[in-house]
Design a protein around this motif. Structure first.
Motif, PDB file in Angstrom:
ATOM      1  N   LYS A   1      20.501 -28.732  30.015  1.00 37.82           N
ATOM      2  CA  LYS A   1      19.566 -27.666  30.364  1.00 37.82           C
ATOM      3  C   LYS A   1      19.658 -26.513  29.377  1.00 37.82           C
ATOM      4  O   LYS A   1      18.647 -25.941  28.966  1.00 37.82           O
ATOM      5  CB  LYS A   1      19.850 -27.181  31.781  1.00 37.82           C
TER       6      LYS A   1
ATOM      7  N   MET B   1       7.742 -22.871  34.895  1.00 37.30           N
ATOM      8  CA  MET B   1       6.814 -23.817  35.514  1.00 37.30           C
ATOM      9  C   MET B   1       5.463 -23.140  35.648  1.00 37.30           C
ATOM     10  O   MET B   1       5.373 -21.986  36.076  1.00 37.30           O
ATOM     11  CB  MET B   1       7.334 -24.239  36.900  1.00 37.30           C
TER      12      MET B   1
ATOM     13  N   PRO C   1       6.503 -28.127  33.908  1.00 43.41           N
ATOM     14  CA  PRO C   1       7.089 -27.315  32.844  1.00 43.41           C
ATOM     15  C   PRO C   1       6.019 -27.013  31.789  1.00 43.41           C
ATOM     16  O   PRO C   1       5.178 -27.856  31.473  1.00 43.41           O
ATOM     17  CB  PRO C   1       8.198 -28.208  32.275  1.00 43.41           C
TER      18      PRO C   1
ATOM     19  N   ARG D   1      12.857 -32.872  29.241  1.00 46.84           N
ATOM     20  CA  ARG D   1      12.555 -31.747  30.128  1.00 46.84           C
ATOM     21  C   ARG D   1      11.995 -32.229  31.470  1.00 46.84           C
ATOM     22  O   ARG D   1      12.342 -31.710  32.529  1.00 46.84           O
ATOM     23  CB  ARG D   1      11.579 -30.794  29.455  1.00 46.84           C
TER      24      ARG D   1
ATOM     25  N   THR E   1      13.630 -31.925  35.226  1.00 45.12           N
ATOM     26  CA  THR E   1      12.876 -31.209  36.256  1.00 45.12           C
ATOM     27  C   THR E   1      12.620 -32.077  37.474  1.00 45.12           C
ATOM     28  O   THR E   1      12.792 -31.639  38.615  1.00 45.12           O
ATOM     29  CB  THR E   1      11.540 -30.720  35.682  1.00 45.12           C
TER      30      THR E   1
END
Length: 606
Positions: free
Chosen positions: A387, A444, A485, A570, A574
Motif C-alpha cells: 500500500k 476513491m 480508485p 491497486r 482495494t
C-alpha cells in the motif's frame, strides 16, 4: 486362568497391546487363508489355464485380423482408385474406332496398372492380385507362366461373385496353391474376391487377392510354440494348421471341433483343453488344442511357488509389522514433545513425520497451522508495504498544486483573450487531469468522474495528435455512483492509444455494467492487436503484479507509468483477491482489457 490372562494383558504398555493385537489379527487370517487356498487351488489351476489359452487365442486373432484387413484394403484400393477405375471401365480398345493412337495409350494404361499392382504387398508377405475384366483383359502382379488367371472363371465360387451386392466380398479357403513357384512350400492358399461394380455399367470386372498358407502358419506358430492351433472355415473344413498339430483331422473330428467352444476333449486317449474363437471379418473359427496336463503344469507350478512365497511373506510381514508399529508409536511421542515446544511460544519448530497415515496427516496439519500463522504475520507486513508503494507511485508525480493551477489558469485566460479557445480548452482539460492526479484526498471517486477524466484525456490526445481518436461509451446508469480508485482507466486507454492504435486514427470503446455483485468494465480498441507471445507476457505480468509494479515504480513516463500491473495491484488491494483482470488480443483484431470487480457492500455506492 481367565483372570490371569486379563491381568497379564492389562499390565502391558499401550505399545505392547497394539503389537499383540496386530500379531493376532495377522496370524489367524493367515491360517484360514492357507487352508482355503489349498482347497481351491485345483479349480483355480484349471481356470487360469483356460484364461491363459483364451489370451493366446485373442492375440493370434489380432494378428490374423490384421492380415485379413490388409487383404480387404487391397480390394478397396482397386475398387476405389480413380485412375484404375477409369482404365478398367473405359479401355482403349473400346474407343479404337473413334481415335487414332489408342494402341500406345493402351500400352501406357497397362503399364500404369502393372506398376500399381507390383507395389501391392501385405506387410512382409507378398499378396498375389488378379483382376479380370469382362472385355477379356486381365492384370496380375505375377507371371502368366506361374498361373493362367483365366482359369479362375472355372472355379465354383466364381459364379457367386456377380451375385454379390455393393462392396461385399467372399472368402475362399481352403484352396490348392495356384502359383507354381509357391507349391513347393505352400499346399494351400487363402483368397478374397469381389466384383468390380459401377452404378451405370454394372459389374465390369472381378478382383482377387491371395496369400499363401505360410503366412497364416507363421502366425499360428509364433505365439503358440507349445500347443496346436487350427483354422476352420464356416463349413468346419480345415483351412490351415500349425506345425505342432501332429494328428490327422477327419471330417467327423472337424465338425466336433467346430461345434466346441470351451471344454476338455479326449483325443487318442489324451485330454486336450479346447478353446474356440470366431474371426469377426471372415466368420471362420480359430481353435487351440493344448494338452491338459501340459496346460496346467506351468500354472500349477506357479501356484505352488506362490504358496511358498506367501508363507515367507507372512513371516517377513510379521517382522516388518512389529518394527513399523514401534516406529509409528515413537512418532506419537515426538509429536507430543513438539506440541510442548509450541505451547512455550516457539513457532519455528516443525514436525518431520513423513507418510500418508493419520499421524503424518496430523503432523502435516500441525505444520500447516504454524505456516499459516507465520504467513498471516508476513502477509500483514507485506500488505502495508505494498500500500505504501502504491501511494508512493501516485505521489511521485505531485508538485505544488496551488502554484501549478494558478499558472495554468493565467495561461488559459491569456489564450482565451487572444481568441484561441481550442488551446484554452486543452489547458482546462490538462488542469483537471493534474488536479485529480495529485489530489491525495481523493483515493476513491465515482465511476462517472473517472469517465469524465478520460474524456478530458482523449480531448488532450486529439489536440496534440494529427489523427483523431474517438471515445465511445456504453455505460449502464447504475454504474455511475460506484466508487473506484482514481485513474484506473487512463493507463489502459493510454496503452491502447500508444501500442494498440500506434497513435493512429481509431476508436476506443468503454463498456460498463453492474450485475450484483460483479461490476464489469471492458476497454476495447480496434488497433493492431498483439501476437500470442507478447499477450502471454502481459498476462504473466498480471499474475506477478508485485514484481512488475516494483520494477516500474522507479520510472517516470507520465500517466502511463502506472501501467497495467499497477492498475491490477491497486484494484487487488482495494477489492481483494476476488478481483479479476483479463487481457484478450489477436493480431489485426484489436485488444480488449476486462475487469471484473466484486462489489460486496452498499458503501461502494455514493
Amino acid at each position: 486362568m481367565k483372570t490371569r490372562v486379563i491381568h497379564l494383558v492389562s499390565s502391558l504398555s499401550f505399545r505392547d497391546k497394539v503389537l499383540l493385537i496386530a500379531i493376532t489379527c495377522l496370524i489367524l487370517p493367515a491360517i484360514s487363508t492357507f487352508t482355503v487356498y489349498n482347497y481351491l487351488t485345483k479349480d483355480a489351476v484349471k481356470e487360469q489355464a483356460i484364461i491363459s489359452a483364451q489370451n493366446e487365442l485373442k492375440l493370434t486373432d489380432e494378428y490374423l485380423k490384421k492380415v485379413f484387413e490388409d487383404m480387404l484394403y487391397t480390394l478397396n484400393f482397386i475398387q476405389l482408385d480413380t485412375e484404375l477405375n477409369t482404365i478398367f471401365k473405359y479401355p482403349s480398345s473400346a474407343i479404337a474406332s473413334l481415335q487414332e493412337g489408342t494402341e500406345y495409350e493402351e500400352f501406357i494404361n497397362d503399364q500404369k496398372v502393372q506398376q500399381k499392382l507390383d507395389t501391392i504387398t501385405l506387410l512382409d508377405q507378398k499378396a498375389y492380385v488378379t483382376i479380370l475384366l469382362n472385355n477379356g483383359k486381365f492384370y496380375t502382379n505375377y507371371s502368366f507362366h506361374e498361373f493362367n488367371p483365366l482359369n479362375l472363371k472355372n472355379e465354383s465360387w466364381f459364379k457367386i461373385l456377380s451375385k454379390l451386392k455393393g462392396y461385399r466380398s467372399i472368402w475362399i479357403a481352403p484352396q490348392p496353391t495356384m502359383i507354381a513357384s509357391e507349391r513347393k512350400n505352400n499346399q494351400f492358399q487363402l483368397s478374397v474376391a469381389r466384383p468390380l461394380r459401377d452404378s451405370n455399367l454394372g459389374v465390369y470386372g472381378y478382383a482377387v487377392v491371395t496369400v499363401m498358407e505360410n503366412r497364416i502358419i507363421d502366425i499360428l506358430s509364433s505365439e503358440n510354440t507349445d500347443h496346436s492351433m487350427v483354422l476352420l472355415n464356416e463349413r468346419n473344413n480345415l483351412i490351415v494348421k500349425n506345425h505342432y498339430f501332429d494328428w490327422k483331422i477327419t471330417e467327423k473330428m472337424s465338425e466336433k471341433l467346430g461345434r466346441n467352444t470351451l471344454d476338455v476333449m479326449t483325443i487318442k486317449d489324451e485330454k486336450y483343453l479346447i478353446n474356440s474363437r470366431e474371426l469377426s471379418i471372415t466368420g471362420w473359427k480359430l481353435i487351440s488344442l493344448n494338452p491338459y496336463d501340459h496346460a496346467i503344469s506351468k500354472i500349477n507350478a506357479i501356484f505352488k511357488r506362490l504358496f511358498l512365497v506367501q508363507a515367507l511373506a507372512y513371516i517377513l510381514f510379521l517382522i516388518l509389522l512389529v518394527f513399523l508399529l514401534r516406529k509409528i508409536l515413537n512418532r506419537l511421542v515426538d509429536l507430543k514433545n513438539l506440541a510442548k515446544k509450541v505451547q512455550n511460544g516457539d513457532l519455528s519448530v516443525r514436525s518431520e513425520a513423513q507418510g500418508n497415515d493419520e499421524i503424518a496427516t496430523l503432523s502435516t496439519s500441525f505444520n500447516l497451522m504454524l505456516d499459516k500463522v507465520n504467513d498471516v504475520i508476513e502477509e500483514n507486513t507485506l500488505t502495508l508495504t505494498r500500500k505504501r508503494q502504491a501511494e508512493l507511485a501516485m505521489l511521485q508525480a505531485q508538485i505544488n498544486p496551488h502554484f501549478l493551477f494558478n499558472v495554468l489558469n493565467s495561461i488559459r485566460m491569456k489564450v482565451m483573450m487572444k481568441g484561441d479557445y481550442d488551446s484554452a480548452g486543452m489547458i482546462s482539460s490538462l488542469s483537471k487531469l493534474l488536479r485529480i492526479t495529485i489530489d491525495k484526498h481523493k483515493g476513491m471517486i465515482p465511476f462517472r468522474e473517472e469517465l469524465a477524466i478520460n474524456k478530458d484525456y482523449i480531448r488532450l490526445m486529439n489536440m496534440r495528435k494529427r489523427h483523431v481518436i474517438e471515445l465511445k461509451m456504453e455505460v449502464s446508469i447504475e454504474t455511475s455512483n460506484i466508487k473506484l480508485p482514481r485513474l484506473v482507466l487512463q493507463p489502459i486507454i493510454e496503452n491502447a492509444i500508444i501500442h494498440g492504435l500506434n497513435e493512429q486514427e481509431g476508436h476506443i470503446l468503454i463498456k460498463a455494467k453492474y450485475s450484483h455483485p460483479i461490476f464489469t468494465i471492458e476497454i476495447e480498441d480496434n488497433g493492431t492487436g498483439m501476437p500470442k507471445e507478447q499477450l502471454k507476457r502481459i498476462q504473466g505480468s498480471l499474475s506477478h503484479s508485485e514484481e512488475e509494479y516494483s520494477s516500474q515504480s522507479g520510472r517516470s513516463e507520465g500517466f502511463s507509468s502506472i501501467g497495467l500491473s499497477n492498475v491490477y495491484e491497486r484494484m487487488t488491494l482495494t477489492f481483494g483477491e476476488n478481483f479479476l483482470m483479463q487481457v484478450q488480443s489477436e493480431p489485426d483484431n484489436g485488444t480488449k482489457v476486462s475487469m471484473f470487480i466484486p462489489i460486496q457492500e452498499e458503501e461502494n455506492h455514493v
